[in-house]
Design an enzyme around this catalytic site. Sequence first.
Site, PDB file in Angstrom:
ATOM      1  N   ASP B  92       1.037  -0.725   0.503  1.00  0.00           N
ATOM      2  CA  ASP B  92       0.105   0.111  -0.104  1.00  0.00           C
ATOM      3  C   ASP B  92       1.099   1.646  -0.180  1.00  0.00           C
ATOM      4  O   ASP B  92       2.084   1.420  -0.108  1.00  0.00           O
ATOM      5  CB  ASP B  92      -0.839  -0.094   1.411  1.00  0.00           C
ATOM      6  CG  ASP B  92      -0.189  -0.067   2.155  1.00  0.00           C
ATOM      7  OD1 ASP B  92       1.226   0.344   3.030  1.00  0.00           O
ATOM      8  OD2 ASP B  92      -0.839  -0.401   3.240  1.00  0.00           O
ATOM      9  N   SER B  93       0.038   2.756  -0.470  1.00  0.00           N
ATOM     10  CA  SER B  93       1.262   3.659  -0.059  1.00  0.00           C
ATOM     11  C   SER B  93       1.723   4.138   1.095  1.00  0.00           C
ATOM     12  O   SER B  93       2.054   5.068   1.095  1.00  0.00           O
ATOM     13  CB  SER B  93       0.332   4.624  -1.084  1.00  0.00           C
ATOM     14  OG  SER B  93      -0.773   5.240  -0.156  1.00  0.00           O
ATOM     15  N   GLY B  94       1.069   3.597   2.206  1.00  0.00           N
ATOM     16  CA  GLY B  94       0.700   3.997   3.824  1.00  0.00           C
ATOM     17  C   GLY B  94      -0.049   5.335   4.220  1.00  0.00           C
ATOM     18  O   GLY B  94      -0.287   5.707   5.357  1.00  0.00           O
ATOM     19  N   PHE B  96      -3.610   4.977   3.983  1.00  0.00           N
ATOM     20  CA  PHE B  96      -4.631   4.863   5.338  1.00  0.00           C
ATOM     21  C   PHE B  96      -3.081   4.164   6.509  1.00  0.00           C
ATOM     22  O   PHE B  96      -3.988   5.328   7.757  1.00  0.00           O
ATOM     23  CB  PHE B  96      -4.064   3.098   5.645  1.00  0.00           C
ATOM     24  CG  PHE B  96      -5.834   3.003   5.602  1.00  0.00           C
ATOM     25  CD1 PHE B  96      -7.096   3.189   5.909  1.00  0.00           C
ATOM     26  CD2 PHE B  96      -5.217   1.515   6.961  1.00  0.00           C
ATOM     27  CE1 PHE B  96      -8.281   2.424   5.993  1.00  0.00           C
ATOM     28  CE2 PHE B  96      -6.889   1.769   7.604  1.00  0.00           C
ATOM     29  CZ  PHE B  96      -7.896   1.621   7.502  1.00  0.00           C
ATOM     30  N   ASP B 146      -3.038   7.866  -1.222  1.00  0.00           N
ATOM     31  CA  ASP B 146      -4.704   8.971  -1.220  1.00  0.00           C
ATOM     32  C   ASP B 146      -4.576   9.558   0.123  1.00  0.00           C
ATOM     33  O   ASP B 146      -3.493   9.002   1.013  1.00  0.00           O
ATOM     34  CB  ASP B 146      -5.170   7.741  -1.864  1.00  0.00           C
ATOM     35  CG  ASP B 146      -4.863   6.807  -0.664  1.00  0.00           C
ATOM     36  OD1 ASP B 146      -3.812   6.261   0.229  1.00  0.00           O
ATOM     37  OD2 ASP B 146      -6.572   6.140  -1.195  1.00  0.00           O
ATOM     38  N   GLN B 190     -11.646   7.701  -4.921  1.00  0.00           N
ATOM     39  CA  GLN B 190     -12.622   7.991  -2.964  1.00  0.00           C
ATOM     40  C   GLN B 190     -13.569   8.216  -3.563  1.00  0.00           C
ATOM     41  O   GLN B 190     -14.442   8.047  -3.973  1.00  0.00           O
ATOM     42  CB  GLN B 190     -10.932   8.309  -2.229  1.00  0.00           C
ATOM     43  CG  GLN B 190     -10.057   8.249  -1.904  1.00  0.00           C
ATOM     44  CD  GLN B 190      -9.887   7.201  -0.666  1.00  0.00           C
ATOM     45  OE1 GLN B 190     -11.135   7.179  -0.012  1.00  0.00           O
ATOM     46  NE2 GLN B 190      -9.389   6.514   0.104  1.00  0.00           N
ATOM     47  N   GLY B 217     -11.115   3.342   0.861  1.00  0.00           N
ATOM     48  CA  GLY B 217     -12.508   4.468   1.811  1.00  0.00           C
ATOM     49  C   GLY B 217     -13.943   3.280   2.203  1.00  0.00           C
ATOM     50  O   GLY B 217     -14.672   4.123   2.817  1.00  0.00           O
ATOM     51  N   ASP B 267      -7.958  -7.648  -0.260  1.00  0.00           N
ATOM     52  CA  ASP B 267      -7.367  -8.035   1.084  1.00  0.00           C
ATOM     53  C   ASP B 267      -7.516  -7.325   2.889  1.00  0.00           C
ATOM     54  O   ASP B 267      -8.551  -6.519   2.430  1.00  0.00           O
ATOM     55  CB  ASP B 267      -5.920  -7.206   1.544  1.00  0.00           C
ATOM     56  CG  ASP B 267      -6.088  -5.649   1.669  1.00  0.00           C
ATOM     57  OD1 ASP B 267      -6.868  -4.463   1.144  1.00  0.00           O
ATOM     58  OD2 ASP B 267      -6.081  -4.632   2.791  1.00  0.00           O
ATOM     59  N   CYS B 305     -12.874 -28.424   5.971  1.00  0.00           N
ATOM     60  CA  CYS B 305     -11.381 -28.274   5.823  1.00  0.00           C
ATOM     61  C   CYS B 305     -10.010 -29.405   5.879  1.00  0.00           C
ATOM     62  O   CYS B 305     -10.700 -29.529   6.582  1.00  0.00           O
ATOM     63  CB  CYS B 305     -11.211 -27.089   6.473  1.00  0.00           C
ATOM     64  SG  CYS B 305      -9.195 -26.066   6.758  1.00  0.00           S
ATOM     65  N   CYS B 307      -6.776 -28.119   5.634  1.00  0.00           N
ATOM     66  CA  CYS B 307      -6.155 -27.247   6.584  1.00  0.00           C
ATOM     67  C   CYS B 307      -5.132 -27.841   7.713  1.00  0.00           C
ATOM     68  O   CYS B 307      -5.337 -28.817   7.958  1.00  0.00           O
ATOM     69  CB  CYS B 307      -5.830 -26.121   7.311  1.00  0.00           C
ATOM     70  SG  CYS B 307      -6.396 -26.196   8.582  1.00  0.00           S
ATOM     71  N   CYS B 310      -7.066 -28.025  10.907  1.00  0.00           N
ATOM     72  CA  CYS B 310      -7.786 -29.592  10.324  1.00  0.00           C
ATOM     73  C   CYS B 310      -8.146 -30.316  10.921  1.00  0.00           C
ATOM     74  O   CYS B 310      -8.151 -31.631  11.802  1.00  0.00           O
ATOM     75  CB  CYS B 310      -9.389 -29.001  10.236  1.00  0.00           C
ATOM     76  SG  CYS B 310      -9.438 -26.663  10.544  1.00  0.00           S
ATOM     77  N   HIS B 336      -5.483 -21.871   9.920  1.00  0.00           N
ATOM     78  CA  HIS B 336      -6.971 -22.331   9.222  1.00  0.00           C
ATOM     79  C   HIS B 336      -7.609 -20.967   8.616  1.00  0.00           C
ATOM     80  O   HIS B 336      -8.272 -21.278   8.011  1.00  0.00           O
ATOM     81  CB  HIS B 336      -7.579 -22.655  10.680  1.00  0.00           C
ATOM     82  CG  HIS B 336      -9.606 -23.003   9.759  1.00  0.00           C
ATOM     83  ND1 HIS B 336      -9.318 -23.995   9.953  1.00  0.00           N
ATOM     84  CD2 HIS B 336     -10.396 -22.104  10.390  1.00  0.00           C
ATOM     85  CE1 HIS B 336     -11.186 -23.919   9.207  1.00  0.00           C
ATOM     86  NE2 HIS B 336     -11.353 -22.495   9.706  1.00  0.00           N
TER      87      HIS B 336
END
Lengths: 370, 370
Positions: B92-94, B96, B146, B190, B217, B267, B305, B307, B310, B336
Amino acid sequence: MNIGTFTIQHTDGAARAGELLTAHGVIPTPIFMPVGTQGSVKAVCPQDLKDLGARIILGNTYHLYLRPGDEMIARRGGLHRFMHWDRPILTDSGGFQVFSLSALRKLSEDGVAFSSHIDGSKHFFTPEKAISIQRNLGSDIMMVLDECVPYGADYQYTRKSLERTTRWAARCRAAYPQGGGEQLLFGIGQGGFFKDLREESIRQLRDIPFDGYALGGLSVGESKAEMMDILYHSAPLLPVEKARYLMGVGTPLDIVRGIDAGIDMFDCVLPTRNARNGTLFTSEGKLNIKRAEFAEDDSPLDPQCSCYTCRNFSRAYLRHLYQAREILSYRLNTIHNLSYFLSVVTAARQAIQDGAFQSFKSQMESIYDT
Amino acid sequence: MNIGTFTIQHTDGAARAGELLTAHGVIPTPIFMPVGTQGSVKAVCPQDLKDLGARIILGNTYHLYLRPGDEMIARRGGLHRFMHWDRPILTDSGGFQVFSLSALRKLSEDGVAFSSHIDGSKHFFTPEKAISIQRNLGSDIMMVLDECVPYGADYQYTRKSLERTTRWAARCRAAYPQGGGEQLLFGIGQGGFFKDLREESIRQLRDIPFDGYALGGLSVGESKAEMMDILYHSAPLLPVEKARYLMGVGTPLDIVRGIDAGIDMFDCVLPTRNARNGTLFTSEGKLNIKRAEFAEDDSPLDPQCSCYTCRNFSRAYLRHLYQAREILSYRLNTIHNLSYFLSVVTAARQAIQDGAFQSFKSQMESIYDT
């Protein structure tokens, strides 16, 4: 071979390379047992332990009895199944933690009353109770309930205590007679820092047949010289044909010296606890990963090590994880330290087989005896 | 194919199954990106992420700039090499984190001044600086700087902010022109919770050529209904031929609805953060492992599951680890939850290929829309 059979394959001086057969397989000795206090070796999972070559781990009776409870674990099919570990497990008797962690202890001939360090609830351990809990846990090797006398205890107290420890050992044996099942039972020699009391304790225990014999009450605050004095005096007195276990010891060099004195089994929280504090044991000695000198060090933690941590990550990255308090720091450091401790006992075993144990010991002293 | 090529292979309604080519390989979409804030996806290691099938992870520019520093990481050969991850990384751009974590922010046309949440030190981010940092990190996908306007911001402020965000986006593009190297650059729409401003923001960004387009946003305190209203309105406005990324969202159902609206990439810290709080996402819904009902539950966390967690551990054991605050609890829960989030996007992709996305979405709503 019967469960409990201990075979010595090679000796080099007092050092022995052997095999102990348990219900969950053979343990090559000398061996280091990672400590899984509460049903988990902290920060790693069973697959990690297998990848590291761990052959046996330790569980703490005191902790597991209090939480989640030994009866609950028995209902889950025992500790192996509960924590998904199918190799051997040794459980201590809970005595050490009762004396070091709990509050309001009260010792009597019958047993020891104590308050839980978690919620203050009141409990009573007897030798029979210690066996009952370890039967519920289903460990491969059980330990007798003993009193670990504090460093500085006087001769009279230490003698009185070791005699009670012997009576408790006999009660443990009676509660689980020889050949009573698939679990083994080890006795624990006490006697503090008095050589004649150490001799007396071991002499008394030898009369009770155990599957193995431990030395307890070391690494409790004494100097290294005092520890080694008692260790080298006591180890040869333990039955030669049985596995010998030095409880709660120690540094890589302590372990190598223990092997030199004739000890076969070791456990200690040092590799796991120190990993979480950023202290790492390597083939070049101890280092603290938080030091500024490692900030831009692209080399592996230990150039001689082939663990997952050393194969894939730099000191610079490990320092960053430590500084940033990332959970991965605990994991990667623990993997390395356990790998190192396990490699030390593996190398010791090889050196005994090769008749080169003294030179191996000298090499370890040149790294760690500084 | 050139790096940055985005190919749509199947559509089902607005939902798309595609592939984005990056310098570290192809990303199948829709995709979920585990968040590796400080150079580590918390509690798991790169091998775990590969075993889980993670194809791309996210790194946080703000955190890595402050500690250990982007220039230090550049000297290590970039973030991939530093953290031993050879698959794609999005940074990310930092922006946030500057607005959510740091203190004493001061916003101007040139950029944003802020104090570090770690040591209070003063810093200044400009669009050019955000690109320079991400160039040092060497991520496969960079994001423009942003301003993420807080929930409740009024129309006038939101409009002023989005216009500045557009100017900043153009400055980012100028600092790293199209085709300037192996890194891709995504723009971020945005406009808060005003549909005409969302339209305006995307219209302005489309004129700047980016390799992909994100919606920022959202998930900042609004109701689900408000989020979905803006999401379904805005997603179709993003260029159809480019990858579309919904930043910081969300629950399994949010992700499925995002896919339904035409989004390709997601994400969120939810699976990793909630894992550490004992909240687990399963094919039967959300559960909290600390609840007493699981104390003696021998079944796996999620019977559907496969994994590591599990396959090998019971709810009873996971509850014990959580109650005992064992580090392994974080690890097993994180494995998990990530497995579940990754399985959701994989199943969504398959459903799109099979023309069965609406029935998949209904099934997810029946589990999670309660």
